[in-house]
Structure formats: structure tokens, C-alpha cells
Design a protein around this motif. Structure first.
Motif, mmCIF file in Angstrom:
data_model
loop_
_atom_site.group_PDB
_atom_site.id
_atom_site.type_symbol
_atom_site.label_atom_id
_atom_site.label_comp_id
_atom_site.label_asym_id
_atom_site.label_seq_id
_atom_site.Cartn_x
_atom_site.Cartn_y
_atom_site.Cartn_z
ATOM 1 N N GLN A 107 0.732 -1.146 0.124
ATOM 2 C CA GLN A 107 -0.029 -0.015 -0.091
ATOM 3 C C GLN A 107 1.014 1.242 -0.037
ATOM 4 O O GLN A 107 0.416 2.012 -0.638
ATOM 5 N N GLU A 108 2.065 1.175 0.832
ATOM 6 C CA GLU A 108 2.807 2.258 0.717
ATOM 7 C C GLU A 108 3.542 2.755 -0.505
ATOM 8 O O GLU A 108 3.747 4.018 -1.133
ATOM 9 N N LEU A 109 3.753 1.494 -1.430
ATOM 10 C CA LEU A 109 4.531 1.688 -2.776
ATOM 11 C C LEU A 109 3.509 2.214 -3.688
ATOM 12 O O LEU A 109 3.825 3.272 -4.495
ATOM 13 N N ILE A 110 2.418 1.847 -3.439
ATOM 14 C CA ILE A 110 1.250 2.309 -4.424
ATOM 15 C C ILE A 110 1.035 3.674 -4.040
ATOM 16 O O ILE A 110 0.940 4.631 -4.864
ATOM 17 N N ARG A 111 1.037 4.225 -2.790
ATOM 18 C CA ARG A 111 0.857 5.485 -2.643
ATOM 19 C C ARG A 111 1.757 6.495 -2.980
ATOM 20 O O ARG A 111 1.842 7.480 -3.384
ATOM 21 N N LEU A 112 3.268 5.885 -2.894
ATOM 22 C CA LEU A 112 4.310 6.679 -3.336
ATOM 23 C C LEU A 112 4.309 6.898 -4.953
ATOM 24 O O LEU A 112 4.524 7.850 -5.411
ATOM 25 N N TYR A 113 3.939 5.593 -5.503
ATOM 26 C CA TYR A 113 3.906 5.663 -6.966
ATOM 27 C C TYR A 113 2.921 6.746 -7.452
ATOM 28 O O TYR A 113 2.971 7.542 -8.471
ATOM 29 N N ARG A 114 1.677 6.481 -6.868
ATOM 30 C CA ARG A 114 0.475 7.673 -7.258
ATOM 31 C C ARG A 114 1.057 9.220 -7.035
ATOM 32 O O ARG A 114 0.632 9.878 -7.557
ATOM 33 N N SER A 115 1.795 9.243 -5.777
ATOM 34 C CA SER A 115 2.040 10.569 -5.428
ATOM 35 C C SER A 115 2.961 11.186 -6.662
ATOM 36 O O SER A 115 3.119 12.424 -6.980
ATOM 37 N N LYS A 116 4.012 10.278 -6.958
ATOM 38 C CA LYS A 116 5.106 10.724 -7.864
ATOM 39 C C LYS A 116 4.498 11.102 -9.221
ATOM 40 O O LYS A 116 4.803 11.866 -10.009
ATOM 41 N N ARG A 117 3.383 10.050 -9.545
ATOM 42 C CA ARG A 117 3.058 10.165 -10.834
ATOM 43 C C ARG A 117 1.915 11.642 -10.925
ATOM 44 O O ARG A 117 1.960 12.498 -11.789
ATOM 45 N N ASN A 118 1.266 11.891 -9.950
ATOM 46 C CA ASN A 118 0.725 13.257 -9.628
ATOM 47 C C ASN A 118 1.420 14.497 -9.688
ATOM 48 O O ASN A 118 1.154 15.393 -10.286
ATOM 49 N N SER A 119 2.588 14.328 -8.880
ATOM 50 C CA SER A 119 3.586 15.496 -8.965
ATOM 51 C C SER A 119 4.236 15.831 -10.554
ATOM 52 O O SER A 119 4.473 16.872 -10.943
ATOM 53 N N ASN A 120 4.323 14.600 -11.205
ATOM 54 C CA ASN A 120 5.058 14.769 -12.749
ATOM 55 C C ASN A 120 3.957 15.458 -13.445
ATOM 56 O O ASN A 120 4.158 16.329 -14.219
ATOM 57 N N SER A 121 2.616 15.082 -13.254
ATOM 58 C CA SER A 121 1.529 15.589 -14.220
ATOM 59 C C SER A 121 1.106 17.049 -13.616
ATOM 60 O O SER A 121 1.032 17.861 -14.606
ATOM 61 N N LYS A 122 1.508 17.455 -12.517
ATOM 62 C CA LYS A 122 1.038 18.939 -12.117
ATOM 63 C C LYS A 122 2.309 19.857 -12.525
ATOM 64 O O LYS A 122 2.298 21.036 -12.329
ATOM 65 N N SER A 123 3.612 19.348 -12.471
ATOM 66 C CA SER A 123 4.568 19.983 -12.810
ATOM 67 C C SER A 123 4.706 20.845 -14.162
ATOM 68 O O SER A 123 5.474 21.693 -14.725
#
Length: 163
Positions: free
Chosen positions: A140-156
Motif C-alpha cells: 500500500q505504501e509503494l502504491i501511495r508513493l507511485y501515485r504521488s510521484k505520478r501526480n507530481s509529474n503531471s502537475k509540474s
């Protein structure tokens, strides 16, 4: 009395060996899941037996599987149009359709609930072995990290499609 590999064992409380423990109420579903754990997850089976969480867990699985079976059987009978009128009209067809509805319900429960690791991670996690809970939390932690990383890339604002 606990029967394992055709050997009868008396359930004994190690603190009070003179008193016999109450027998667990485990039916077909609990026994099937117990066998799945015994064959496919022997270390978990052993951990749960040593921690004395196996029988309460199997009772919970038994109750959930029985409720799910009743629901699925009714749905399958309705879908296959099994009616009391059909029973009076053509008993062979009625029996065949009832058996088909039963077989489909049992297969679904076996796939969904009995032959899976996820049944230990139902909403009631107190029976799950600590090892599985740790693995589950790590995933679950890996999934959260992956999603947050993906969201930060899309927001950049980086346009990956531009060449």
C-alpha cells in the motif's frame, strides 16, 4: 475433538489442562479454506495454529462464505428461471438447474473467498498473520508513493508529448 489427518485430538487449554476447550463451529467452507492454507501457505497455517487464531478465523470465513453462498444461489436460481412451477412440471430439468446454480455458487465462493490470500485481509484483520499485514502495508505504501510521484509529474507542467 479436533480431527487432523484422520487422527483425533482433544482440544486442551495449556493453562488449564483438565478443562476441555469449546469446539469450534467450522463447516465445509472453513475446512476447505483450512486445507488451502495447509497446502499452499504452510508457514501461515502453522503460525495461526500456534497463535490460536486459526479457529476464530475459520469461523469468520465460514459465516461469510455461507452468507455469500445463499446470495449467489438465489441469484443463480433467478437467472436460470428455477421456479416451483418448473418443479411440478419437469422435476429432472428442475434438479439439473438447481445443481447448476449450486455448482456456480460454490465455484464463485471458492475463487473469491476460499482459495486466496486476500481472505486473510478482509475488513477484520485481527486474524491475519503479522507477516501478511506487513507485506500488505508495504504494498500500500509503494502504491501511495507511485501515485504521488505520478501526480507530481503531471502537475509540474512537463509536456512529455512535445518533441
Amino acid at each position: 475433538m479436533i480431527i487432523h489427518n484422520n487422527v483425533n485430538f482433544r482440544a486442551i487449554d495449556l493453562d488449564n489442562p483438565e478443562e476441555e476447550l469449546e469446539q469450534p463451529k467450522i463447516g465445509m467452507w472453513g475446512r476447505r479454506h483450512s486445507y488451502y492454507l495447509y497446502v499452499n501457505e504452510p508457514e501461515v497455517y502453522e503460525d495461526m495454529m500456534c497463535d490460536r487464531t486459526m479457529y476464530p478465523y475459520l469461523e469468520m470465513i465460514e459465516a461469510k462464505a455461507e452468507l455469500r453462498y445463499q446470495e449467489l444461489f438465489k441469484e443463480n436460481k433467478k437467472r436460470l428461471k428455477v421456479t416451483p412451477r418448473l418443479k411440478t412440471k419437469d422435476i429432472k430439468k428442475w434438479r439439473t438447474l438447481c445443481n447448476q446454480a449450486d455448482d456456480e455458487a460454490v465455484a464463485t465462493i471458492t475463487k473469491e473467498l476460499l482459495n486466496t490470500r486476500n481472505s486473510l485481509l478482509l475488513e477484520d484483520k485481527k486474524y491475519a498473520p503479522k507477516r501478511w499485514l506487513e507485506e500488505y502495508e508495504e504494498r500500500q505504501e509503494l502504491i501511495r508513493l507511485y501515485r504521488s510521484k505520478r501526480n507530481s509529474n503531471s502537475k509540474s507542467g512537463v509536456n512529455r508529448n512535445a518533441v
